[in-house]
Design an enzyme around this catalytic site. Structure first.
Site, PDB file in Angstrom:
ATOM      1  N   GLY A   1       0.776  -1.241   0.000  1.00  0.00           N
ATOM      2  CA  GLY A   1       0.000   0.000   0.000  1.00  0.00           C
ATOM      3  C   GLY A   1       0.802   1.283   0.000  1.00  0.00           C
TER       4      GLY A   1
ATOM      5  N   ASN B   1       1.624   2.983  -2.581  1.00  0.00           N
ATOM      6  CA  ASN B   1       0.949   3.896  -3.530  1.00  0.00           C
ATOM      7  C   ASN B   1      -0.316   4.477  -2.910  1.00  0.00           C
ATOM      8  OD1 ASN B   1       2.269   4.069  -6.300  1.00  0.00           O
ATOM      9  ND2 ASN B   1       2.403   1.904  -5.865  1.00  0.00           N
TER      10      ASN B   1
ATOM     11  N   ASN C   1      -4.656   3.080 -13.424  1.00  0.00           N
ATOM     12  CA  ASN C   1      -3.714   2.108 -12.862  1.00  0.00           C
ATOM     13  C   ASN C   1      -2.294   2.644 -12.934  1.00  0.00           C
ATOM     14  OD1 ASN C   1      -2.765  -0.588 -12.008  1.00  0.00           O
ATOM     15  ND2 ASN C   1      -1.954  -0.730 -14.084  1.00  0.00           N
TER      16      ASN C   1
ATOM     17  N   HIS D   1       1.557   1.496 -13.379  1.00  0.00           N
ATOM     18  CA  HIS D   1       2.361   0.338 -13.797  1.00  0.00           C
ATOM     19  C   HIS D   1       3.833   0.721 -13.668  1.00  0.00           C
ATOM     20  CE1 HIS D   1       3.385  -3.331 -15.906  1.00  0.00           C
ATOM     21  NE2 HIS D   1       4.242  -2.626 -16.609  1.00  0.00           N
TER      22      HIS D   1
ATOM     23  N   ASP E   1      -2.794  -3.152 -19.311  1.00  0.00           N
ATOM     24  CA  ASP E   1      -1.855  -2.018 -19.464  1.00  0.00           C
ATOM     25  C   ASP E   1      -2.004  -1.339 -20.826  1.00  0.00           C
ATOM     26  OD1 ASP E   1       0.565  -4.126 -17.855  1.00  0.00           O
ATOM     27  OD2 ASP E   1      -0.832  -2.691 -16.953  1.00  0.00           O
TER      28      ASP E   1
ATOM     29  N   GLU F   1       6.426   6.273  -9.127  1.00  0.00           N
ATOM     30  CA  GLU F   1       5.024   5.920  -8.837  1.00  0.00           C
ATOM     31  C   GLU F   1       4.378   6.856  -7.818  1.00  0.00           C
ATOM     32  OE1 GLU F   1       4.341   1.703  -8.128  1.00  0.00           O
ATOM     33  OE2 GLU F   1       6.274   1.297  -9.023  1.00  0.00           O
TER      34      GLU F   1
HETATM   35  C1  GRF Z   1       4.325  -1.330  -6.983  1.00  0.00           C
HETATM   36  O1  GRF Z   1       5.537  -1.402  -7.701  1.00  0.00           O
HETATM   37  C2  GRF Z   1       3.184  -1.314  -7.968  1.00  0.00           C
HETATM   38  O2  GRF Z   1       3.471  -0.648  -9.183  1.00  0.00           O
HETATM   39  C3  GRF Z   1       3.012  -2.757  -8.240  1.00  0.00           C
HETATM   40  O3  GRF Z   1       3.066  -3.331  -6.942  1.00  0.00           O
HETATM   41  C4  GRF Z   1       4.089  -2.637  -6.199  1.00  0.00           C
HETATM   42  C5  GRF Z   1       3.652  -2.465  -4.772  1.00  0.00           C
HETATM   43  O4  GRF Z   1       2.725  -1.427  -4.698  1.00  0.00           O
HETATM   44  N1  GRF Z   1       1.791  -3.032  -8.934  1.00  0.00           N
HETATM   45  P1  GRF Z   1       2.134  -0.925  -3.252  1.00  0.00           P
HETATM   46  O5  GRF Z   1       3.299  -0.680  -2.330  1.00  0.00           O
HETATM   47  O6  GRF Z   1       1.235  -2.029  -2.721  1.00  0.00           O
HETATM   48  O7  GRF Z   1       1.382   0.328  -3.574  1.00  0.00           O
END
Ligand code: GRF
Length: 202
Positions: free
Chosen positions: A14, A16, A110, A112, A153, A183
């Site tokens: 989590g 992001n 999304n 990526h 994507d 990100e």
């Molecule tokens: C990130 O690199 C995201 O792009 C990928 O999973 C990784 C972990 O994301 N899909 P998060 O820390 O759970 O947001």
């Protein structure tokens, strides 16, 4: 002020989601209200981040919903009952069907962890993306935020940010740098941009 009710779908740590929550708190995101977090993975730390931020958090797995169709039916019910207008996939590790994405044209985005069209599509997720970038020997990689449609994507690109690759990089080191330097910067920016556009076109 009217805000776009936003749900964030998660599966893992989590970071992001945290970037989005921090951006809402600091005012970078002002057109959206993060109203709901949904995880498809039990115990994902993203759920703890949501609870710490006082955001309603739900968790249900494909298995307990009886498969993909049952999962998406439950997801649709939860999104509709919460009046969600924008869906953000933030480290969400499950493919959504064409039927589902068709219900939300230009309302699912999304992040990526590569510069699409490089290292994306079926089978390119999480660490695999960075392993592919390192084995190809690219000097620059990065992250992309895009609209989600029926092609993995494949939707219109919203934001991208480049990150330098170093000879000493491992997939884990590169993943951390792409998350931190790309990100976590472009996802909140994209959420605000899409939310602002939805407010003007509503
Ligand atoms: C990130 O690199 C995201 O792009 C990928 O999973 C990784 C972990 O994301 N899909 P998060 O820390 O759970 O947001």
């Amino acid at each position: 002020m009217k805000k776009i009710k936003t749900a964030v779908l998660v599966s893992g740590g989590g970071t992001n989601l945290q970037a989005i929550l921090d951006a809402e708190k600091s005012g970078i995101i002002k057109s959206c209200k993060i109203s709901l977090v949904i995880s498809n993975v039990k115990g994902a730390f993203a759920l703890t981040r949501a609870e710490n931020a006082g955001v309603r958090a739900l968790c249900f797995t494909k298995k307990e919903c009886g498969g993909q169709a049952g999962f998406e039916a439950r997801l649709t019910r939860e999104l509709e009952s919460a009046g969600i207008e924008l869906i953000v996939l933030a480290g969400f590790m499950s493919i959504l069907s064409a039927d589902f994405t068709a219900k939300y044209p230009r309302r699912i985005i999304n992040v990526h962890p590569s510069l699409i069209p490089a290292f994306c599509g079926k089978g390119f997720y999480g660490l695999r993306v960075h392993e592919a970038a390192l084995s190809k020997g690219v000097k620059v990689t990065g992250a992309t935020v895009h609209y989600v449609n029926e092609i993995p994507d494949g939707g219109e690109i919203i934001e991208q940010k480049a990150v330098r690759v170093y000879k000493t990089d491992t997939p884990e080191k590169l993943q951390k740098r792409v998350m931190k330097q790309a990100e976590h910067i472009i996802l909140p920016r994209a959420v605000e941009a899409v939310g602002k556009e939805l407010l003007t076109t509503k």
